[in-house]
Design an enzyme around this catalytic site. Structure first.
Site, PDB file in Angstrom:
ATOM      1  N   ALA A   3       0.841  -1.199   0.000  1.00  0.00           N
ATOM      2  CA  ALA A   3       0.000   0.000   0.000  1.00  0.00           C
ATOM      3  C   ALA A   3       0.868   1.239   0.000  1.00  0.00           C
ATOM      4  O   ALA A   3       1.732   1.391   0.849  1.00  0.00           O
ATOM      5  CB  ALA A   3      -0.883   0.001   1.243  1.00  0.00           C
TER       6      ALA A   3
ATOM      7  N   GLY B 124       3.346   8.586   1.309  1.00  0.00           N
ATOM      8  CA  GLY B 124       4.424   9.264   2.005  1.00  0.00           C
ATOM      9  C   GLY B 124       5.772   8.923   1.391  1.00  0.00           C
ATOM     10  O   GLY B 124       5.934   8.900   0.188  1.00  0.00           O
TER      11      GLY B 124
ATOM     12  N   CYS C  24     -10.298 -10.345   5.747  1.00  0.00           N
ATOM     13  CA  CYS C  24     -11.642 -10.232   5.180  1.00  0.00           C
ATOM     14  C   CYS C  24     -12.328 -11.592   5.190  1.00  0.00           C
ATOM     15  O   CYS C  24     -12.982 -11.977   4.220  1.00  0.00           O
ATOM     16  CB  CYS C  24     -11.605  -9.643   3.776  1.00  0.00           C
ATOM     17  SG  CYS C  24     -10.646 -10.593   2.593  1.00  0.00           S
TER      18      CYS C  24
END
Length: 362
Positions: free
Chosen positions: A178, A181, A290
């Site tokens: 992911a 920054g 999930c």
């Protein structure tokens, strides 16, 4: 993620500004989090077509396990999971190409923002719109040089991100690929790595993309490579991915996945042990999947809590109370763990979130 292939991921990044955290990296964390699955276009008659594709091997397996673990709640959850026409899709805005006209349209259609202003650690720059009906917008196609304005996702994917309580200047490790920054992003699978690069191009402006490095490493080795380095760690673990598995087109592969499923908790524990090593004393760790599976959720967290005297549970019941209007939560028996289950009018999840803290040692 197809957990049957046991892919390992990680990324590291240092944050300079809270708005940049959530507007950039946190935006894309949601894109690759397990609950933020890649979506396929559903036609008007898709329910009938997809219903035929429900894998009986997987459904029978889930029926035995989840009727025991969830009790009466499983009946409704099963009905939602097996009926794509009931599924809901959240709309997450891209702050780098903000869709002002779309926002007006969503307001007129009765959409509302998720936990906007309700949680002290949810910055205003995070704009995720929900509808209480199964309305679904078309996905935007990738176009070179043009940033997408929004992304469709399972709204429950935001909860692990919010649970991190990110602050300015913190150094964060994410065991999923992911971006954001200053970022070191890792994806061992070449196809997913290419998709990740395309996602970066679609949502992040070039000056920011240039500071992102994509590599291929094993997340289980991160703790030894960078011990006690990070203020926050997110372990968005490989898991059964219940929604996806229910629509497995190959029964033999599905049976193989079910067999491999027994090995997942070991991998998840290994990733968490690596995360604990990488976490500095006083730091926070968030674990998410999930799946509804107790073996991959509560049991994994219990194993970690029983293995470390310096790892303590963090009570997150307050998050459930704040988000109860948008999500249905099942009982987990853990103050540090939440389980979002799909429900009528709240078809989000499955999503398990647990929060831990590493104590400072004398």
């Amino acid at each position: 993620m197809n957990s049957g292939e046991f892919r390992k991921l990680e990324c590291t990044f240092c944050f300079r500004d809270e708005r940049e955290i959530f507007g950039c990296c946190r935006f894309l964390v949601c894109l690759v989090a397990p609950g933020g699955m890649m979506l396929t276009r559903l036609k008007a008659n898709s329910e009938g077509k997809l219903a035929k594709q429900i894998c009986k091997v997987v459904l029978d397996h889930f029926e035995k396990q989840y009727s025991r673990e969830l009790g009466d709640a499983w009946s409704t959850t099963r009905d939602i999971l097996t009926s794509p026409s009931c599924w809901q899709y959240a709309v997450l805005f891209n702050r780098f190409n903000y869709p002002f006209e779309l926002e007006k349209d969503l307001h007129l259609k009765g959409y509302h923002t998720l936990v906007q202003g309700s949680l002290p650690y949810c910055p205003e720059s995070v704009k995720c719109y929900l509808s209480r009906t199964p309305d679904r917008m078309p996905s935007e196609r990738h176009q070179m040089g043009i940033l997408k304005k929004y992304y469709l996702l399972n709204a429950a994917s935001l909860l692990p991100v919010l649970a991190l309580e990110l602050r300015d200047g913190e150094k964060v490790l994410d065991l999923c690929a992911a971006p954001g920054g200053y970022l070191h992003c890792n994806e061992s699978d070449s196809l997913r790595s290419r998709w990740l690069r395309q996602t970066l191009e679609s949502f992040i402006p070039q000056p920011v993309v240039n500071v992102i490095k994509v590599s291929e490493l094993d997340g289980r080795e991160m703790g030894d490579a960078q011990p006690e380095t990070f203020d926050k760690v997110l372990v968005d673990a490989p898991c059964s991915n219940d929604r996806s598995w229910l629509f497995s087109s190959d029964s033999q592969k599905a049976a193989c996945r079910i067999s491999q499923r027994r090995k997942l908790p070991l991998l998840q524990i290994e990733l968490l042990r690596s995360a604990v090593k990488a976490l500095r004393p006083g730091g926070l760790l968030v674990y998410s999947t999930c799946t509804l599976s107790k073996a991959e959720n509560q049991d994994v967290i219990s194993e970690i809590l029983n293995s470390y005297s310096n790892i303590m549970p963090v009570d997150i019941k307050g998050m459930a109370q704040t988000c109860s209007q948008d999500f249905t939560f099942a009982h987990t028996g853990q103050e540090c763990g939440l389980l979002v289950i799909p429900d009528k009018g709240k078809a989000w999840g499955p999503m398990y979130v647990a929060k831990l803290k590493k104590l400072c040692t004398v």
